[in-house]
Design an enzyme around this catalytic site. Sequence first.
Site: not given
Ligand SMILES: Cc1ncc(COP(=O)(O)O)c(C=O)c1O
Length: 426
Positions: A141, A236, A264
């Site tokens: 993700y 990430d 987060k």
């Molecule tokens: C691993 C990861 N990257 C990126 C994101 C995207 O973050 P945002 O929801 O703040 O756009 C998330 C969201 O849960 C995530 O879990």
Amino acid sequence: MPGLRRDEAENELVDTASRVLPGGGFGNVSHDVVLAEGRAGRVWDVSGNEYVDYLLGSGPMIVGHAHPEVVEVVREQVAKGTTFFANNPHGIRLAAEIVDAVPCADKVRFVSSGSEADLYAMRLARAYKKRDKILKFEGGYHGMSDYGLMSLAPKRAGNFPQPIPDSAGIPKSIRDEVLIAPFNDLETVASLIREHKNELAAIIVEPVQRLIPPKPGFLEGLRKLTEDNGLLLIFDEVVTGFRFAYGGAQAYYGVTPDICTLGKAIGGGFPLAAIAGRADIMAHFDKGAVAEDAFMLQIGTLSGNPIASAAGLKTLEILKRPGAYDRIFKTGRALMEGYAEILRAARVEARVVGDAPMFDIVFTGREVADYRSSLGDDAKMKRCNALLRRRGVLKSESKYYISLAHTETDVEFTLAAFAESIDELG
Ligand SMILES: Cc1ncc(COP(=O)(O)O)c(C=O)c1O
């Protein structure tokens, strides 16, 4: 069987939501709950039902909801102005704290969401390497950009390395720029690098993919392969940053990427995320440091917002105190071990997947090592989550986030609710 109260006010809000919001919600979790309040490890819906909260706002509330010290710094700054579109003390101090804590971080650029951070991290890698392709893992993700939404949750198994878009509206041409590999499979990554070495800018990976821990040697292998072949490695860490250890998963696993993204936890419950990385790479954000055609234009109205920065900085200060991570890990381990025991005793075919700061069960008999093996009995999972919710345990579809504020009482309550839910699930 326990049940939840549902008063008129909440019914009205749910009706209004279904009238004015597509699908009746913000696009996140279940749209039939309207949360009104959170304190420490608990939340309350509009009807007054209380839940032990493992949703934690999808992760940011790692020190618990409405932590008094976070509330205080936010209150102080709100009274002094909420945004300036200019450098501010909290934002500068937060960046300095990230540079001190996160191994790969020489410099930091703030944005407002994890999606944005990932989008820019991939663009940064392309600008630095002057190549277009990015390798990502199936099931990984990386936010909602055209690139991120490739093979996040494909409904059918495609052939590696062809990406499958997860959303309508993504230009077909993007498919040519993304290569997909199975998580935890260094051999496939190595062969893709051999084939596409001169077109690939970077590999982007969640060091813990959703809940799936890296196999021993996997992250080290990615580091070596990227180094040996002149590619960048992007972690990430939107989820794992400051969650697995103060320096994030890169500190926890001892593997330093070239760039990472954070989100987060660093915003303390406010919209704030970041790209952090090696100085020579981050130089592309600096007009004065690179050639005109290498400069990466990046502007955001709320970037480095003082409220979010103050909340984030205080959150980090709380996490840095002795014993904070021990406590999070102790709570998570107690739940994971308790769940495994309950599943064993009930002879349910399921696995507890993840690590103490975040985990869930997967209804499967197989080892979970990548996206495909992580697909369990989804219908059963949904029923189990609904049964838990009725008993006052709130979580996302596929994750428990553990906070510093969860107590032994919360753990006992949750284990009892889980045992009853598994029993009822049959
Ligand atoms: C691993 C990861 N990257 C990126 C994101 C995207 O973050 P945002 O929801 O703040 O756009 C998330 C969201 O849960 C995530 O879990």
